[in-house]
Design a protein around this motif. Structure first.
Motif, short mmCIF file in Angstrom:
data_model
loop_
_atom_site.label_atom_id
_atom_site.label_comp_id
_atom_site.label_asym_id
_atom_site.label_seq_id
_atom_site.Cartn_x
_atom_site.Cartn_y
_atom_site.Cartn_z
N ALA A 1 -6.51 -1.57 0.85
CA ALA A 1 -5.33 -1.51 -0.24
C ALA A 1 -4.60 -3.01 -0.40
CB ALA A 1 -4.32 -0.81 0.04
N GLY A 2 -4.30 -3.47 0.87
CA GLY A 2 -3.79 -5.16 0.76
C GLY A 2 -4.85 -6.14 0.33
N GLY A 3 -6.31 -5.76 0.76
CA GLY A 3 -7.22 -6.68 0.14
C GLY A 3 -7.37 -6.47 -1.36
N PRO A 16 0.90 -0.46 -7.53
CA PRO A 16 -0.20 0.30 -8.08
C PRO A 16 -1.37 0.73 -6.90
CG PRO A 16 -0.50 -1.71 -8.80
CD PRO A 16 0.67 -1.60 -8.41
N LEU A 17 -1.49 -0.01 -6.16
CA LEU A 17 -2.57 0.20 -5.18
C LEU A 17 -1.94 0.88 -3.92
CD1 LEU A 17 -4.37 -3.11 -5.83
CD2 LEU A 17 -5.19 -0.78 -6.74
N GLY A 18 -1.02 1.08 -3.87
CA GLY A 18 -0.49 1.97 -2.38
C GLY A 18 -0.23 0.82 -1.39
N VAL A 19 0.06 -0.43 -1.44
CA VAL A 19 0.03 -1.36 -0.17
C VAL A 19 1.00 -1.02 0.55
CG1 VAL A 19 0.23 -3.66 0.51
CG2 VAL A 19 -0.74 -3.17 -1.57
N THR A 79 -2.38 2.76 4.19
CA THR A 79 -1.68 2.69 2.87
C THR A 79 -0.43 3.11 2.74
OG1 THR A 79 -2.51 4.75 2.43
CG2 THR A 79 -3.91 2.87 1.80
N GLY A 80 0.43 2.62 1.58
CA GLY A 80 1.69 2.96 1.46
C GLY A 80 1.90 3.89 0.24
#
Length: 469
Positions: free
Chosen positions: A359-361, A51-54, A43-44
């Motif tokens: 997170a990307g999903g 907002p999801l920390g991608v 995650t980022g």
């Protein structure tokens, strides 16, 4: 053919809509450690724009069921993802046998980042839920939508979508398409005959007499699959008894199937058969045969879900212009309004708990469930997306337009039963009993007794996991 599957199997619409699948995961999955072995977070940093920390350069693997809808709509969302995360490499797979391809990967704890779990042979959702292989999507639902930062994702979805993907109070699946069930008829035919779609059952019976006198069978149905005729019967019962009746049925409450609303609905459909308002021979027809006869004008009404227009596009004559209406009200004191309609979501997307880029999903789903992605899907697939307002401004076909209008008119009174998802044996018992009812081999009281016996046996079976709503 229902466009969300490459193979027509029955009970089809709920099998796709509710995603309780036929292919079980291997028992090894049960001992794979659940969430305890989840890989390190890829995650980022979370921000208003992320907002999801991608993590912007994290690879993303997307697996899509490539059935009647194709997978261009999914690639469209991937393009939007790439425009935001240019460094991310996307591995797209459009396949048909999702379970066969992904079961070994779930067992090995190497699943993709997001999966469209649809079609014949999809992964067994109940097993995945039981062994904690799915990511809780609450964070996604509470994130700002891709279109409007002031609106949460959950608030952009049509009624029931969140509930459809909820298991034991956790939202683990998000369904992308929206199906409504009702009674279908040809709008030009009705206009030419001066027939008005009925809002009450008394009006329906009066109209049926008029239609029969004109030399047309009032109704036909997909007799080999009584599930189709169950839909209007159970819709009528829900309108009469309200959500209390629906929940009692789903929660396997004692004598739920003997409620006044269900009794009245069974009596109504027994009367339909008893008065000879169903096309002769309907009980022996497959879905394609019954729907074909209807398209030929041999019957005025047929019950079906909103996939009917797509399924009949090569069969219905030019200018047939089929439309769907809500099931007529049984009484003047129904707890739901005349516009209430049975509707539910399907085309199930999930993010595996052990995805490398969960997170990307979830971010991919945030983009997929945006209005711009959903609108592109509606245009290409001719199907209602689960995103509110996605078809605004579009020129829709007669069937899809009527489905959208029915869902809009129903508003918060769009409802669905869940027993068919949760308890396959009960679903079969209902189908079998309704088949007997419509063929005048069971009375409404016998119909209720038979189903209640099956529900009671299920309730007492400690080996069956129970759900409540």
């Amino acid at each position: 053919m229902n466009p969300s599957s490459s193979v027509r199997t029955y009970p089809k619409r709920r099998a796709v809509l509710k995603a309780l699948a036929a292919t079980p995961l291997l028992s090894a999955c049960v001992t794979s450690g659940g969430n305890d072995e989840k890989p390190a977070a890829n995650t980022g940093v979370k921000s208003a724009d992320n907002p999801l920390g991608v993590k912007d350069d994290a690879p993303l693997e997307v697996v899509i069921f490539k059935g009647g809808y194709g997978d261009d709509y999914a690639k469209h969302a991937e393009d939007l993802y790439k425009s935001k995360y240019a460094k991310a490499k996307i591995d797209h797979k459009g396949i048909q046998k999702v379970g066969e391809a992904l079961q070994p990967r779930f067992v090995a704890n190497t699943p993709p980042d997001v999966v469209d779990n649809t079609g014949a042979g999809r992964l067994d959702i109940a097993t995945l839920v039981g062994v904690k292989q799915l990511t809780d999507l609450a964070e996604l639902l509470d994130a700002p939508s891709f279109d409007d930062p002031n609106t949460k994702v959950r608030d952009t979805l049509l009624p029931g979508v969140v509930d459809d993907g909820t298991f034991d109070r956790s939202v683990l699946v998000l369904n992308f398409t929206y199906t409504a069930w009702g009674l279908w008829y040809s709008k030009p035919l009705f206009a030419s005959k001066g027939w008005t779609y009925p809002k009450t059952w008394d009006e329906m019976l009066t109209l049926c007499a008029t239609i029969k006198a004109a030399g047309v069978a009032p109704w036909t149905y997909q007799g080999k699959y009584p599930e189709y005729i169950n839909d209007p019967l159970l819709s009528m019962a829900a309108k009469t008894g309200g959500m209390d009746l629906v929940k009692a049925v789903d929660n396997l409450e004692p004598n739920a199937w003997k409620a006044d609303g269900l009794k009245a609905a069974a009596e109504a459909f027994a009367e339909l058969a008893g008065k000879g308002y169903i096309m002769s021979g309907s009980e022996a027809l497959s879905h394609t045969e019954a729907q074909g006869a209807w398209c030929q004008g041999k019957a005025a009404f047929i019950p079906c879900g909103s996939w009917l227009e797509s399924e009949q596009k090569d069969v219905a004559p030019k200018g047939f212009d089929m439309v769907m209406g809500a099931v007529p009200s049984r009484t003047s004191s129904d707890k739901m309004g005349a516009a209430a309609v049975q509707a539910a979501s399907s085309e199930s997307f999930l993010v595996p708990a052990k995805a490398k880029n969960a997170a990307g999903g979830m971010e991919y789903l945030r983009i997929l469930f945006s209005k711009q992605s959903a609108k592109a899907f509606a245009q290409s697939a001719g199907t209602l997306p689960a995103v509110a307002g996605a078809t605004d401004g579009l020129t829709l076909s007669s069937g899809l337009g009527s489905t959208r209008d029915a869902v809009t008119a129903a508003g918060k009174e769009a409802f669905t039963y869940r027993f068919r998802t949760w308890y396959a044996p009960l679903a079969k018992a209902v189908d079998d009993a309704t088949g007997e009812l419509m063929n005048k081999r069971a009375t409404p009281a016998e119909w209720a007794d038979r189903i209640q016996k099956a529900a009671d046996a299920l309730a007492k079976d400690s080996s069956v996991k129970k759900y409540t709503r």
